[in-house]
Design an enzyme around this catalytic site. Structure first.
Site, PDB file in Angstrom:
ATOM      1  CB  SER A   1      87.904  28.329  63.362  1.00  0.00           C
ATOM      2  OG  SER A   1      87.105  27.481  62.755  1.00  0.00           O
TER       3      SER A   1
ATOM      4  CG  PHE B   1      92.576  22.446  69.682  1.00  0.00           C
ATOM      5  CD1 PHE B   1      93.598  23.065  70.603  1.00  0.00           C
ATOM      6  CD2 PHE B   1      92.008  23.554  69.333  1.00  0.00           C
ATOM      7  CE1 PHE B   1      94.627  23.880  70.238  1.00  0.00           C
ATOM      8  CE2 PHE B   1      92.987  23.897  68.088  1.00  0.00           C
ATOM      9  CZ  PHE B   1      94.340  24.330  68.541  1.00  0.00           C
TER      10      PHE B   1
ATOM     11  CE  LYS C   1      81.009  19.831  69.587  1.00  0.00           C
ATOM     12  NZ  LYS C   1      82.746  19.276  70.041  1.00  0.00           N
TER      13      LYS C   1
ATOM     14  CB  CYS D   1      91.244  33.210  70.065  1.00  0.00           C
ATOM     15  SG  CYS D   1      91.012  33.564  71.927  1.00  0.00           S
TER      16      CYS D   1
ATOM     17  CD  GLU E   1      92.866  31.726  64.199  1.00  0.00           C
ATOM     18  OE1 GLU E   1      92.141  31.269  63.791  1.00  0.00           O
ATOM     19  OE2 GLU E   1      92.939  32.245  65.580  1.00  0.00           O
TER      20      GLU E   1
ATOM     21  CD  GLU F   1      86.168  17.195  67.418  1.00  0.00           C
ATOM     22  OE1 GLU F   1      84.820  18.284  68.200  1.00  0.00           O
ATOM     23  OE2 GLU F   1      85.772  17.564  65.649  1.00  0.00           O
TER      24      GLU F   1
HETATM   25  P1  NAD Z   1      87.090  25.067  65.426  1.00  0.00           P
HETATM   26  O1  NAD Z   1      85.964  25.595  64.697  1.00  0.00           O
HETATM   27  O2  NAD Z   1      87.663  23.928  64.389  1.00  0.00           O
HETATM   28  O3  NAD Z   1      86.001  23.768  66.554  1.00  0.00           O
HETATM   29  C1  NAD Z   1      85.641  24.621  67.657  1.00  0.00           C
HETATM   30  C2  NAD Z   1      84.105  23.633  68.435  1.00  0.00           C
HETATM   31  O4  NAD Z   1      83.523  23.876  66.448  1.00  0.00           O
HETATM   32  C3  NAD Z   1      84.089  21.947  68.177  1.00  0.00           C
HETATM   33  O5  NAD Z   1      83.860  21.514  69.221  1.00  0.00           O
HETATM   34  C4  NAD Z   1      84.096  21.539  67.056  1.00  0.00           C
HETATM   35  O6  NAD Z   1      83.590  20.152  67.539  1.00  0.00           O
HETATM   36  C5  NAD Z   1      83.075  22.350  66.281  1.00  0.00           C
HETATM   37  N1  NAD Z   1      83.442  21.894  64.995  1.00  0.00           N
HETATM   38  C6  NAD Z   1      84.199  21.414  63.634  1.00  0.00           C
HETATM   39  N2  NAD Z   1      83.996  21.660  62.511  1.00  0.00           N
HETATM   40  C7  NAD Z   1      82.612  22.082  62.792  1.00  0.00           C
HETATM   41  C8  NAD Z   1      82.010  21.938  61.584  1.00  0.00           C
HETATM   42  N3  NAD Z   1      81.865  21.967  60.630  1.00  0.00           N
HETATM   43  N4  NAD Z   1      80.300  21.649  62.555  1.00  0.00           N
HETATM   44  C9  NAD Z   1      80.222  22.992  63.116  1.00  0.00           C
HETATM   45  N5  NAD Z   1      81.161  22.501  64.342  1.00  0.00           N
HETATM   46  C10 NAD Z   1      82.674  22.415  64.100  1.00  0.00           C
HETATM   47  O7  NAD Z   1      88.147  25.437  66.668  1.00  0.00           O
HETATM   48  P2  NAD Z   1      89.265  25.118  66.907  1.00  0.00           P
HETATM   49  O8  NAD Z   1      90.271  24.398  65.794  1.00  0.00           O
HETATM   50  O9  NAD Z   1      89.005  23.662  67.806  1.00  0.00           O
HETATM   51  O10 NAD Z   1      89.664  26.166  67.364  1.00  0.00           O
HETATM   52  C11 NAD Z   1      90.761  26.654  67.546  1.00  0.00           C
HETATM   53  C12 NAD Z   1      90.004  28.268  66.404  1.00  0.00           C
HETATM   54  O11 NAD Z   1      89.269  28.925  68.268  1.00  0.00           O
HETATM   55  C13 NAD Z   1      90.913  29.128  66.315  1.00  0.00           C
HETATM   56  O12 NAD Z   1      90.693  29.374  65.191  1.00  0.00           O
HETATM   57  C14 NAD Z   1      91.340  30.413  67.338  1.00  0.00           C
HETATM   58  O13 NAD Z   1      91.653  31.810  67.189  1.00  0.00           O
HETATM   59  C15 NAD Z   1      89.436  29.684  67.697  1.00  0.00           C
HETATM   60  N6  NAD Z   1      89.319  30.414  68.833  1.00  0.00           N
HETATM   61  C16 NAD Z   1      89.112  31.675  69.187  1.00  0.00           C
HETATM   62  C17 NAD Z   1      88.177  31.772  70.847  1.00  0.00           C
HETATM   63  C18 NAD Z   1      88.240  33.488  71.250  1.00  0.00           C
HETATM   64  O14 NAD Z   1      88.047  34.076  71.787  1.00  0.00           O
HETATM   65  N7  NAD Z   1      87.818  34.460  69.557  1.00  0.00           N
HETATM   66  C19 NAD Z   1      88.693  31.316  71.910  1.00  0.00           C
HETATM   67  C20 NAD Z   1      89.689  30.357  71.824  1.00  0.00           C
HETATM   68  C21 NAD Z   1      90.129  29.812  70.285  1.00  0.00           C
END
Ligand code: NAD
Length: 483
Positions: free
Chosen positions: A225, A148, A172, A280, A374, A175
């Protein structure tokens, strides 16, 4: 905001029979829009379109494919303000932060346009009359799953490079912030991209699982994450797909007593509070070595000028606000000292928005939860030590390894520290050490699963496979080499 957000398949926004997910505005807690929660049927439709498009798209030359992205860059440039507005609405960032994200998207597109100048087939006459040629060919139908926090920039880490290199993509998006992906789709269509080359399938974890299992998807890039990145990596590689999964972070800034306190405090406040700490690459832990009282005072005073609803955006959701405030409560209970408290802030006119004020927590110890996990909010945990090697040890004990920075005027110490810290992106006197193109973006340890980085030159290997061709034309050479 307007009507619901549909999938984008074969160059059209398609209404699906699948359920809808409500998207909430983080700025005022009101309903913003609704987005399709796609089913396998929707995904199959997108994959069918991508497979059809792949036949001709993969046969275009690199230079032909790049032409579409020159135009796409113009489209992005012409729409900077509207794209930034949409990011503000769905993500809660300030306009300046949203604009910086769009500008980075433009830079990423420019890099993709330069790919024909970077990769060339390698050819060598390996034996008299025998030639070996190695060329980059696309992987096939690929998917990019995004978080997000950067609704435009993170999708743009993958879209231009993967497509220019001849793949067709199913994106994808999160959401929680699906609007940016729709805007990208619209602009790619206006830029003339052939139908089916780029598709957007919206939804939650259910559709991500289908993507990981789908036999027709050859490669998956994921950003999100760590817990989910691990699952995605395990699932897609066990299905014999290539996968690069970027996870969460806990970034440490090491501040030495000789640091320029004015510059360090400006940078540290900007790093911990920019995008409401939901980067991040955000500084979330600072390790002060020796006498750094002056820098800490300046950090505290400058952070007081970061005002929720003014120059500090909201966090993404009610749950995120509760999680962040719980981390602060727990740090306090564990004995840390809250020197600036961002809990329970209210923004006038946006009382139901998800705001957390800048929070500085001093006298944190490495065992505390706030030092290790985090938080993903505008919170800085300050640890103190007398020894540089102890500071490095604290940094090295983190499971993550995205970024780390050192503040000092001493080049020798800066080199020593940047060599010893265990992070993929390190900085010297930089609060957010994001490498600019053509350098690549990617962390170490539990901040990244898979080989290589997600942007820049390193990403070329992820989005292509090497085909090696050996030819013998010169029969008259009369040399018998592996005939
Ligand atoms: P998230 O892991 O909750 O979601 C990321 C994606 O995974 C979304 O598209 C979501 O729909 C999907 N998703 C969520 N839960 C899932 C599950 N149980 N099974 C399969 N798919 C699932 O992350 P977020 O809250 O959207 O974003 C924040 C996180 O992203 C933070 O931890 C941040 O550090 C990380 N991030 C990392 C980088 C990097 O370059 N390392 C860059 C941006 C964000």
């Amino acid at each position: 905001m307007n009507s619901k957000i549909n999938n984008f398949i074969n160059g059209e926004f398609i209404t699906s029979k699948s359920d809808l997910i409500t998207v909430w505005s983080p700025q005022d807690g009101k309903k913003l829009t609704e987005v399709t929660n796609s089913s396998l049927k929707d995904l199959d439709q997108a994959i069918y379109a991508a497979k059809n498009a792949y036949k001709s798209w993969s046969e275009f030359t690199l230079k032909e494919r790049v032409e579409f992205f020159y135009e796409f860059r113009n489209q992005l440039k012409n729409n900077i303000d509207s794209l930034s507005d949409s990011i503000c609405q769905e993500n809660g960032k300030t306009f300046e932060e949203a604009k910086a994200e769009v500008l980075k998207g433009i830079e990423l597109t420019e890099f993709a346009c330069s790919i024909p100048q970077i990769i060339h087939d390698e050819i060598q006459e390996v034996s008299r009359g025998v030639e070996c040629r190695s060329s980059h060919v696309p992987v096939g139908i690929v998917s990019s799953i995004t978080p997000f926090n950067f609704p435009i920039m993170v999708p743009m880490w993958t879209i231009p490079n993967a497509l220019v290199l001849g793949n067709c993509m199913i994106l994808k998006p999160s959401e929680q912030t699906p609007v940016g992906a729709s805007k990208i789709a619209e602009l790619l269509k206006i830029s003339g991209l052939p139908n089916g080359v780029f598709n957007v399938i919206n939804g939650d974890k259910k559709i991500v699982e289908e993507i990981c299992d789908h036999k027709d998807i050859s490669a998956i890039s994921f950003v999100g994450s760590t817990k989910i990145a691990k699952t995605i990596y395990q699932k897609s590689t066990s299905n014999l797909k290539r996968c690069l999964a970027l996870g969460g972070a806990k970034n440490h800034l090491i501040v030495l007593p000789d640091a320029n306190s004015e510059m360090a405090s400006n940078d540290i406040v900007a790093s911990m509070s920019g995008c409401a700490g939901q980067r991040c690459m955000a500084a979330s832990a600072m390790i002060g070595v020796g006498k750094i009282e002056e820098t800490i005072n300046k950090i505290k005073n400058k952070a007081k000028n970061v005002i929720p609803g003014k120059n500090l955006g909201s966090v993404i959701s009610k749950e995120a606000k509760q999680r962040i405030e719980k981390y602060i409560d727990e740090a306090e209970k564990e004995g840390a000292k809250i020197i600036l408290d961002g809990r329970d802030v209210k923004v006038s006119g946006k009382e139901n928005g998800y705001y957390v004020g800048p929070t500085i927590i001093d006298y944190v110890t490495p065992e505390m939860k706030i030092a290790k996990e985090e938080v993903f909010g505008p919170v800085l945990a300050i640890m103190r030590t007398e020894e540089i090697d102890h500071a490095i040890k604290i940094e090295n004990s983190s499971n993550y390894g995205n970024a780390s920075s050192v503040y000092t005027q001493d080049g020798k110490l800066a080199n020593y520290i940047t060599e010893k810290v265990s992070a993929g992106m390190v900085g010297v006197n930089i609060g957010v050490p994001v490498p600019r193109e053509p350098f690549s973006f990617g962390g170490w340890n539990e901040s990244r699963f898979g080989v290589g980085d997600i942007t820049g030159k390193s990403s070329i290997n992820f989005w292509t496979r090497l085909k090696k061709r050996t030819s013998k034309w010169n029969a008259s050479a009369k040399k018998n080499w592996m005939s």
